[in-house]
Design a protein around this motif. Structure first.
Motif, PDB file in Angstrom:
ATOM      1  N   LYS A  42     -13.893   1.672  16.517  1.00  0.00           N
ATOM      2  CA  LYS A  42     -14.916   0.615  16.082  1.00  0.00           C
ATOM      3  C   LYS A  42     -14.558  -0.678  15.871  1.00  0.00           C
ATOM      4  O   LYS A  42     -15.212  -1.827  16.202  1.00  0.00           O
ATOM      5  N   LYS A  43     -13.293  -0.930  15.388  1.00  0.00           N
ATOM      6  CA  LYS A  43     -12.714  -2.052  14.938  1.00  0.00           C
ATOM      7  C   LYS A  43     -12.429  -2.796  16.336  1.00  0.00           C
ATOM      8  O   LYS A  43     -12.444  -4.179  16.463  1.00  0.00           O
ATOM      9  N   ALA A  44     -11.991  -1.978  17.358  1.00  0.00           N
ATOM     10  CA  ALA A  44     -11.710  -2.692  18.564  1.00  0.00           C
ATOM     11  C   ALA A  44     -12.827  -3.326  19.292  1.00  0.00           C
ATOM     12  O   ALA A  44     -12.757  -4.523  19.673  1.00  0.00           O
ATOM     13  N   ILE A  45     -14.064  -2.536  19.247  1.00  0.00           N
ATOM     14  CA  ILE A  45     -15.366  -2.851  19.774  1.00  0.00           C
ATOM     15  C   ILE A  45     -15.729  -4.303  19.006  1.00  0.00           C
ATOM     16  O   ILE A  45     -16.266  -5.178  19.715  1.00  0.00           O
ATOM     17  N   GLU A  46     -15.708  -4.080  17.837  1.00  0.00           N
ATOM     18  CA  GLU A  46     -16.095  -5.579  16.828  1.00  0.00           C
ATOM     19  C   GLU A  46     -15.315  -6.614  17.316  1.00  0.00           C
ATOM     20  O   GLU A  46     -15.934  -7.511  17.259  1.00  0.00           O
ATOM     21  N   SER A  47     -14.100  -6.415  17.524  1.00  0.00           N
ATOM     22  CA  SER A  47     -13.346  -7.552  17.953  1.00  0.00           C
ATOM     23  C   SER A  47     -13.719  -8.185  19.219  1.00  0.00           C
ATOM     24  O   SER A  47     -13.687  -9.439  19.332  1.00  0.00           O
ATOM     25  N   VAL A  48     -14.213  -7.389  20.033  1.00  0.00           N
ATOM     26  CA  VAL A  48     -14.951  -7.834  21.160  1.00  0.00           C
ATOM     27  C   VAL A  48     -16.018  -8.460  21.147  1.00  0.00           C
ATOM     28  O   VAL A  48     -16.213  -9.304  21.689  1.00  0.00           O
ATOM     29  N   MET A  76     -17.074 -10.097  18.443  1.00  0.00           N
ATOM     30  CA  MET A  76     -17.060 -11.319  17.623  1.00  0.00           C
ATOM     31  C   MET A  76     -16.283 -12.423  18.460  1.00  0.00           C
ATOM     32  O   MET A  76     -15.902 -13.402  18.029  1.00  0.00           O
ATOM     33  N   GLN A  77     -16.008 -12.203  19.766  1.00  0.00           N
ATOM     34  CA  GLN A  77     -15.422 -13.269  20.576  1.00  0.00           C
ATOM     35  C   GLN A  77     -16.400 -14.726  20.693  1.00  0.00           C
ATOM     36  O   GLN A  77     -17.250 -14.442  20.708  1.00  0.00           O
ATOM     37  N   SER A  78     -15.501 -15.609  20.708  1.00  0.00           N
ATOM     38  CA  SER A  78     -16.338 -16.891  20.680  1.00  0.00           C
ATOM     39  C   SER A  78     -16.653 -17.271  22.163  1.00  0.00           C
ATOM     40  O   SER A  78     -17.708 -17.910  22.490  1.00  0.00           O
ATOM     41  N   TYR A  79     -16.023 -16.411  23.110  1.00  0.00           N
ATOM     42  CA  TYR A  79     -16.603 -16.485  24.540  1.00  0.00           C
ATOM     43  C   TYR A  79     -17.746 -15.295  24.651  1.00  0.00           C
ATOM     44  O   TYR A  79     -17.500 -14.371  24.456  1.00  0.00           O
ATOM     45  N   GLY A  80     -18.682 -15.830  25.153  1.00  0.00           N
ATOM     46  CA  GLY A  80     -20.030 -15.193  25.265  1.00  0.00           C
ATOM     47  C   GLY A  80     -20.166 -14.056  26.385  1.00  0.00           C
ATOM     48  O   GLY A  80     -20.957 -12.956  26.311  1.00  0.00           O
ATOM     49  N   LYS A 126      -8.051 -11.463  18.207  1.00  0.00           N
ATOM     50  CA  LYS A 126      -8.628 -12.480  17.476  1.00  0.00           C
ATOM     51  C   LYS A 126      -9.838 -13.159  18.180  1.00  0.00           C
ATOM     52  O   LYS A 126     -10.161 -13.128  19.668  1.00  0.00           O
ATOM     53  N   SER A 127     -10.616 -13.920  17.437  1.00  0.00           N
ATOM     54  CA  SER A 127     -11.972 -14.150  18.165  1.00  0.00           C
ATOM     55  C   SER A 127     -12.008 -15.303  19.229  1.00  0.00           C
ATOM     56  O   SER A 127     -12.776 -15.182  20.071  1.00  0.00           O
ATOM     57  N   ASN A 128     -10.961 -16.058  19.397  1.00  0.00           N
ATOM     58  CA  ASN A 128     -10.714 -16.974  20.302  1.00  0.00           C
ATOM     59  C   ASN A 128      -9.951 -16.503  21.439  1.00  0.00           C
ATOM     60  O   ASN A 128      -9.557 -17.113  22.600  1.00  0.00           O
ATOM     61  N   LYS A 129      -9.326 -15.099  21.447  1.00  0.00           N
ATOM     62  CA  LYS A 129      -8.566 -14.727  22.514  1.00  0.00           C
ATOM     63  C   LYS A 129      -9.031 -14.947  23.802  1.00  0.00           C
ATOM     64  O   LYS A 129      -8.407 -15.347  24.770  1.00  0.00           O
ATOM     65  N   ILE A 130     -10.239 -14.393  24.061  1.00  0.00           N
ATOM     66  CA  ILE A 130     -10.696 -14.279  25.519  1.00  0.00           C
ATOM     67  C   ILE A 130     -11.066 -15.946  26.068  1.00  0.00           C
ATOM     68  O   ILE A 130     -10.781 -16.302  27.230  1.00  0.00           O
TER      69      ILE A 130
END
Length: 314
Positions: free
Chosen positions: A30-36, A38-42, A104-108
Motif C-alpha cells: 500500500k505504501k509503495a503504490i501510494e508513493s507512485v 504521489m509522484q510529481s510526474y503525472g 520520493k515524490s520527484n523521483k520519476i
C-alpha cells in the motif's frame, strides 16, 4: 557526467511504466503504490505483478482503479515476475519498485528529465535512503563514479538496486533479467547493460529502501543460495572479468567479500567462516580496521545502525 538541469516543460507526455512486484506484504505494498500515486510526474502507468499472494492482496488490488494487475499462477523467481512486468509495459521508460520500498515524490520526474536530455544514456539511478528494520535511517548520497561509460568499473561495486532504476524500454526489449539468478538479479542486469549504454547517477536520495536484517525468510539473507548465484554470475561474465586491470579485480573481490560478510551477519554458528572473510577483507582493503568485526556481536548491520542513529541525532 555533467549534471542535467533546465526546464522540465514539454516532456511530460512520455509514458513511464512503474513495475511493482509483490508477494504477501500488503501493508508495505500500500505504501509503495501510494508513493507512485504521489509522484510529481503525472504520466505513469502502474503495473503490479502479484507473485501468487494471499486473498487480502488480491482483494486490495481489485479495488484500485487504473492499474494493470497480472497474477502469477504459482510463486515464481522474482526475475520472471519482473520480465512479465516489462512485457506488459507500454511506456518509453520503465521504473521498478519492490513492494517493500518507496519513491520520493520527484523521483520519476528527475529521471525522465535525464533520459529526455541525454539520448545516449540508457540507465538512470538515484541515491537511496535506507531504513533498517523500520527504525534506523541512513541516506546514501551517491557520487557520479558509476556514471558515463562504466563497462569495466561496474564490476567494482554494487551501486544501485532495482527500486532506484529507470531504464529505456528499448533496452529491456533486448536485455532481460536473468531468470536463473536468485540473487544479484538487478546487479547482473546492470553489468549486462553497461556494455551497451551509458549510465547516469542522480545523487539525491530519491528512493527509500526498507532493509530487514532480522528475518531469515528474506531471500537476500539466504547465504547458500547467494553463493550459488554468485558463482553463476562470475562464470557468465568471465569473458569481461579476465580483461579487467588488477586494481578493478581487487575491488571486485572486495565487493564480493563485503556482501558475504553482510549476509553472514544474520546466521548463527558461522564465526570461523566470518573470520575467513574478514582476513580477506583486511588483505584486499589494506586496512586493519576490519578486525573490529571479529569481536563477537559486532556485525556490519549493527555498525550501520549505529552510524545511522548517530547521524539522526546530529
Amino acid at each position: 557526467m555533467k549534471r542535467v538541469g533546465g526546464n522540465f516543460k514539454g516532456i511530460m507526455q512520455k509514458l513511464v511504466s512503474a513495475v511493482i512486484i509483490t508477494h504477501n506484504r500488503l501493508d508495505l505494498l500500500k505504501k509503495a503504490i501510494e508513493s507512485v500515486l504521489m509522484q510529481s510526474y503525472g504520466n505513469i502507468e502502474i503495473i503490479v505483478i502479484d507473485n501468487y499472494s494471499n486473498t487480502d492482496t488480491v482483494q486490495y488490488l481489485a479495488k484500485i482503479p487504473n492499474i494493470i494487475v497480472k497474477r502469477e499462477k504459482k510463486f515464481v523467481n522474482g526475475n520472471i515476475a519482473r520480465n512479465h512486468g516489462v512485457q506488459l509495459a507500454k511506456g518509453d521508460y520503465v521504473a521498478f519498485l519492490d513492494d517493500d520500498d518507496e519513491w520520493k515524490s520527484n523521483k520519476i520526474q528527475e529521471q525522465v528529465r535525464v533520459l529526455e536530455q541525454c539520448s545516449n544514456v540508457g540507465v538512470v539511478y538515484t541515491g537511496m535512503e535506507k531504513v533498517y528494520d523500520h527504525k534506523f535511517k541512513n541516506k546514501e548520497i551517491i557520487s557520479d563514479y558509476f556514471s558515463g561509460n562504466i563497462e569495466n568499473k561496474v564490476f567494482t561495486g554494487m551501486f544501485a538496486t532495482s527500486s532506484s532504476l529507470m531504464i529505456r524500454k528499448s533496452l529491456l526489449n533486448q536485455f532481460k533479467f536473468d531468470e536463473k539468478l536468485t540473487h544479484w538479479q538487478d546487479y547482473d542486469l546492470l553489468v549486462t547493460l553497461s556494455a551497451v549504454t551509458l549510465f547516469y547517477a542522480i545523487s539525491d536520495s530519491l528512493t527509500v529502501i526498507n532493509v530487514n536484517t532480522i528475518s531469515n525468510q528474506r531471500l537476500s539473507n539466504q547465504f547458500e543460495k547467494w553463493q550459488k548465484a554468485t558463482k553463476y554470475f562470475y562464470s557468465k561474465h568471465n569473458d569481461r572479468i579476465v580483461k579487467l586491470c588488477p586494481a578493478y579485480k581487487r575491488l571486485m573481490k572486495l565487493n564480493y567479500v563485503n556482501d558475504a560478510l553482510t549476509r553472514l551477519d544474520t546466521k548463527k554458528g558461522v564465526y570461523l567462516k566470518r573470520v575467513m572473510y574478514l582476513f580477506q577483507r583486511v588483505y584486499l582493503s589494506k586496512s586493519i580496521k576490519s578486525f573490529v568485526y571479529m569481536i563477537p556481536g559486532i556485525t556490519f548491520d549493527k555498525m550501520r545502525k549505529f552510524k545511522s542513529a548517530k547521524n539522526n541525532n546530529k
